[in-house]
Design a protein around this motif. Structure first.
Motif, mmCIF file in Angstrom:
data_model
loop_
_atom_site.group_PDB
_atom_site.id
_atom_site.type_symbol
_atom_site.label_atom_id
_atom_site.label_comp_id
_atom_site.label_asym_id
_atom_site.label_seq_id
_atom_site.Cartn_x
_atom_site.Cartn_y
_atom_site.Cartn_z
ATOM 1 N N LEU A 116 20.511 68.657 -76.147
ATOM 2 C CA LEU A 116 21.501 68.882 -75.093
ATOM 3 C C LEU A 116 22.828 69.344 -75.693
ATOM 4 O O LEU A 116 23.507 70.216 -75.140
ATOM 5 N N ALA A 117 23.184 68.761 -76.825
ATOM 6 C CA ALA A 117 24.471 69.091 -77.435
ATOM 7 C C ALA A 117 24.512 70.542 -77.912
ATOM 8 O O ALA A 117 25.520 71.230 -77.727
ATOM 9 N N ILE A 118 23.413 71.007 -78.488
ATOM 10 C CA ILE A 118 23.443 72.403 -78.966
ATOM 11 C C ILE A 118 23.355 73.367 -77.771
ATOM 12 O O ILE A 118 24.058 74.376 -77.722
ATOM 13 N N ALA A 119 22.536 73.016 -76.762
ATOM 14 C CA ALA A 119 22.387 73.913 -75.615
ATOM 15 C C ALA A 119 23.668 73.990 -74.789
ATOM 16 O O ALA A 119 24.004 75.035 -74.240
ATOM 17 N N HIS A 120 24.395 72.867 -74.716
ATOM 18 C CA HIS A 120 25.641 72.836 -73.937
ATOM 19 C C HIS A 120 26.876 73.012 -74.824
ATOM 20 O O HIS A 120 27.994 72.801 -74.368
ATOM 21 N N ALA A 125 32.517 72.913 -78.327
ATOM 22 C CA ALA A 125 33.505 72.772 -77.258
ATOM 23 C C ALA A 125 34.520 71.672 -77.584
ATOM 24 O O ALA A 125 35.714 71.793 -77.267
ATOM 25 N N ASP A 126 34.052 70.623 -78.231
ATOM 26 C CA ASP A 126 34.943 69.539 -78.651
ATOM 27 C C ASP A 126 35.933 70.066 -79.697
ATOM 28 O O ASP A 126 37.145 69.814 -79.597
ATOM 29 N N ARG A 127 35.439 70.828 -80.652
ATOM 30 C CA ARG A 127 36.340 71.408 -81.673
ATOM 31 C C ARG A 127 37.373 72.326 -81.021
ATOM 32 O O ARG A 127 38.554 72.311 -81.352
ATOM 33 N N PHE A 128 36.908 73.115 -80.069
ATOM 34 C CA PHE A 128 37.748 74.068 -79.341
ATOM 35 C C PHE A 128 38.878 73.341 -78.594
ATOM 36 O O PHE A 128 40.049 73.704 -78.672
ATOM 37 N N THR A 129 38.474 72.263 -77.904
ATOM 38 C CA THR A 129 39.443 71.530 -77.086
ATOM 39 C C THR A 129 40.477 70.815 -77.951
ATOM 40 O O THR A 129 41.680 70.872 -77.704
ATOM 41 N N ARG A 130 39.994 70.149 -79.006
ATOM 42 C CA ARG A 130 40.912 69.454 -79.917
ATOM 43 C C ARG A 130 41.881 70.406 -80.602
ATOM 44 O O ARG A 130 42.989 70.015 -80.951
ATOM 45 N N ALA A 131 41.422 71.637 -80.815
ATOM 46 C CA ALA A 131 42.261 72.613 -81.520
ATOM 47 C C ALA A 131 43.351 73.178 -80.602
ATOM 48 O O ALA A 131 44.123 74.051 -80.998
ATOM 49 N N GLY A 132 43.381 72.705 -79.338
ATOM 50 C CA GLY A 132 44.427 73.160 -78.416
ATOM 51 C C GLY A 132 44.155 74.544 -77.846
ATOM 52 O O GLY A 132 45.057 75.214 -77.341
ATOM 53 N N LYS A 133 42.886 74.964 -77.905
ATOM 54 C CA LYS A 133 42.569 76.321 -77.445
ATOM 55 C C LYS A 133 42.277 76.390 -75.942
ATOM 56 O O LYS A 133 42.098 77.466 -75.392
ATOM 57 N N TYR A 134 42.193 75.253 -75.283
ATOM 58 C CA TYR A 134 41.835 75.253 -73.859
ATOM 59 C C TYR A 134 43.039 75.666 -73.017
ATOM 60 O O TYR A 134 44.045 74.974 -72.994
ATOM 61 N N GLU A 135 42.898 76.803 -72.312
ATOM 62 C CA GLU A 135 44.018 77.315 -71.518
ATOM 63 C C GLU A 135 43.723 77.321 -70.028
ATOM 64 O O GLU A 135 44.389 77.999 -69.262
ATOM 65 N N GLY A 136 42.673 76.589 -69.642
ATOM 66 C CA GLY A 136 42.336 76.527 -68.222
ATOM 67 C C GLY A 136 40.909 76.987 -67.986
ATOM 68 O O GLY A 136 40.349 77.746 -68.785
ATOM 69 N N GLY A 280 29.675 76.038 -92.127
ATOM 70 C CA GLY A 280 30.644 76.991 -91.591
ATOM 71 C C GLY A 280 30.184 77.649 -90.290
ATOM 72 O O GLY A 280 30.946 78.400 -89.680
ATOM 73 N N LEU A 281 28.974 77.373 -89.863
ATOM 74 C CA LEU A 281 28.431 78.052 -88.682
ATOM 75 C C LEU A 281 28.767 77.290 -87.400
ATOM 76 O O LEU A 281 28.736 76.064 -87.370
ATOM 77 N N GLU A 282 29.059 78.030 -86.335
ATOM 78 C CA GLU A 282 29.338 77.404 -85.027
ATOM 79 C C GLU A 282 28.055 77.053 -84.287
ATOM 80 O O GLU A 282 28.039 76.122 -83.489
ATOM 81 N N ASN A 283 26.980 77.823 -84.529
ATOM 82 C CA ASN A 283 25.768 77.634 -83.718
ATOM 83 C C ASN A 283 24.795 76.621 -84.323
ATOM 84 O O ASN A 283 23.584 76.778 -84.244
ATOM 85 N N VAL A 284 25.360 75.609 -84.947
ATOM 86 C CA VAL A 284 24.508 74.546 -85.476
ATOM 87 C C VAL A 284 25.222 73.205 -85.303
ATOM 88 O O VAL A 284 26.448 73.133 -85.383
ATOM 89 N N ILE A 285 24.435 72.166 -85.031
ATOM 90 C CA ILE A 285 24.977 70.811 -84.983
ATOM 91 C C ILE A 285 24.332 70.031 -86.111
ATOM 92 O O ILE A 285 23.116 70.108 -86.327
ATOM 93 N N LEU A 286 25.156 69.308 -86.846
ATOM 94 C CA LEU A 286 24.679 68.584 -88.023
ATOM 95 C C LEU A 286 24.993 67.103 -87.858
ATOM 96 O O LEU A 286 26.147 66.736 -87.650
ATOM 97 N N THR A 287 23.974 66.259 -87.916
ATOM 98 C CA THR A 287 24.229 64.809 -87.947
ATOM 99 C C THR A 287 23.615 64.262 -89.247
ATOM 100 O O THR A 287 22.605 64.781 -89.722
ATOM 101 N N PRO A 288 24.235 63.239 -89.830
ATOM 102 C CA PRO A 288 23.854 62.788 -91.175
ATOM 103 C C PRO A 288 22.704 61.769 -91.201
ATOM 104 O O PRO A 288 22.906 60.617 -91.563
#
Ligand code: GLV
Ligand code: GLV
Length: 325
Positions: A116-120, A125-136, A280-288
């Motif tokens: 679900l996390a990779i598909a959504h 999106a969390d990185r994007f929002t924290r980085a202050g990039k959300y403008e509406g 460095g890739l955006e299209n991957v989710i990594l958990t340890p």
């Protein structure tokens, strides 16, 4: 009094179960992975009766010999046991056990969390929002894909693969196709699942491919560059099994070149190292390697490993004895 060595601190449910039997329990003083030399040194001359070990401990003939003849069982705190040389164990009459069953739900949940996390695009999106990039709100912002109604390809229909298939069908109205060395017609009836004798056929059809096979010589690099190319360019790969089943360098290339849309992986080929470029890739989710890491399940695994030791030391067959195939 029987003496047990535990190679690293685990949840107390396991330690307590052993202590309640009156056993002396020695937990490694280091809260980290022991080198083979450290492990052998910790065991040598101590006359332990049993060892509770982890998937990060490489257990082979030298370790068994160093531990001495008093040791009856190495109880692995994991469902996977590719870290243990079963042939060397058999040659020495050493019992080996794992912890199946108690982690099935948790790993299946983590598999879905990743899917679900990779598909959504949750992590991105969390990185994007924290980085202050959300403008509406925006109609085209961070569009992902649905899991509902898609074709889920389950590779390896063991306990965990079956549970993932259950959630896919019952929870998301998905279609399940599966590949395994064995066909399971009861499963097919229950879940309207379709067997793919050839892995290649599954790879070509599935929207999400989830790996649930054990690591064996036959499954090392099961997913390689050639097979990644068979996947749809819109497809996602999920791996919660063992890292070496996927050629990680080939995966990085496939993600970079958009051969596939994304991947979400909990296991790596050379843990704890990551293949160059992966992080460095955006299209991957990594958990340890945390797919079984809930408080409930890690306690249950500790208790089960302890039960295996108790059975062995009481002269009974441990419930989760593993044998070389
Ligand atoms: C974890 O990877 C396990 O095998 O239990
Ligand atoms: C592991 O428990 C499996 O059978 O998938």
């Amino acid at each position: 009094m029987a003496k047990i060595f535990v190679t690293r601190l685990i949840p107390e449910a396991g330690i307590n179960a052993l202590k309640e039997k009156g056993y002396e329990v020695v937990v490694s003083a280091h809260d980290r992975v022991l080198t083979k030399e450290e492990l052998t040194a910790a065991l040598r001359g101590q006359n332990y009766d049993a060892v509770l070990c982890l998937l990060t401990d490489k257990i082979d003939g030298e370790v068994f010999d160093g531990a001495g003849k008093q040791v009856k069982i190495f109880a692995n705190y994991a469902v996977g046991f590719d870290n243990i040389d079963l042939k060397a164990a058999e040659e020495r009459g050493m019992m080996i056990t794992n912890t199946p069953g108690v982690l099935t739900n948790t790993v299946a949940e983590h598999t879905f969390a990743l899917m679900l996390a990779i598909a959504h695009r949750i992590a991105e999106a969390d990185r994007f929002t924290r980085a202050g990039k959300y403008e509406g709100w925006a109609p085209m912002l961070l569009l992902g894909n649905d899991v509902s109604g898609k074709t889920i390809g389950v590779v390896g229909l063991g306990r965990i693969g079956s549970r993932v298939a259950h959630h896919a069908v019952k929870g998301f109205g998905a279609k399940v196709i599966y590949h395994d060395i064995k066909r399971n017609e009861d499963f097919e009836k229950e879940f309207k699942a379709v067997y793919k004798e050839k892995l290649e056929d599954l790879l070509k059809e599935a929207d999400f491919i989830s790996i649930h096979v054990p690591l064996l010589d036959a499954t090392r690099h099961l997913i390689n560059a050639e097979r990644l190319k068979l996947m749809k360019s819109s497809a996602y790969l999920i791996n919660t099994s063992r890292g070496p089943i996927v050629d990680e360098v080939a995966l990085v290339e496939a993600l970079k070149n958009k051969t596939i849309r994304g991947a979400a992986i909990d296991v790596f080929e050379n843990e704890p190292r990551l293949a160059s470029g992966l992080a460095g890739l955006e299209n991957v989710i990594l958990t340890p390697h945390i797919a079984s890491a809930t408080e409930e399940t890690r306690s249950a695994m500790a208790e089960l490993a302890a039960q295996n030791i108790i059975a062995a030391l009481e002269g009974k067959a441990p419930p989760n004895l593993v044998k070389k195939k």
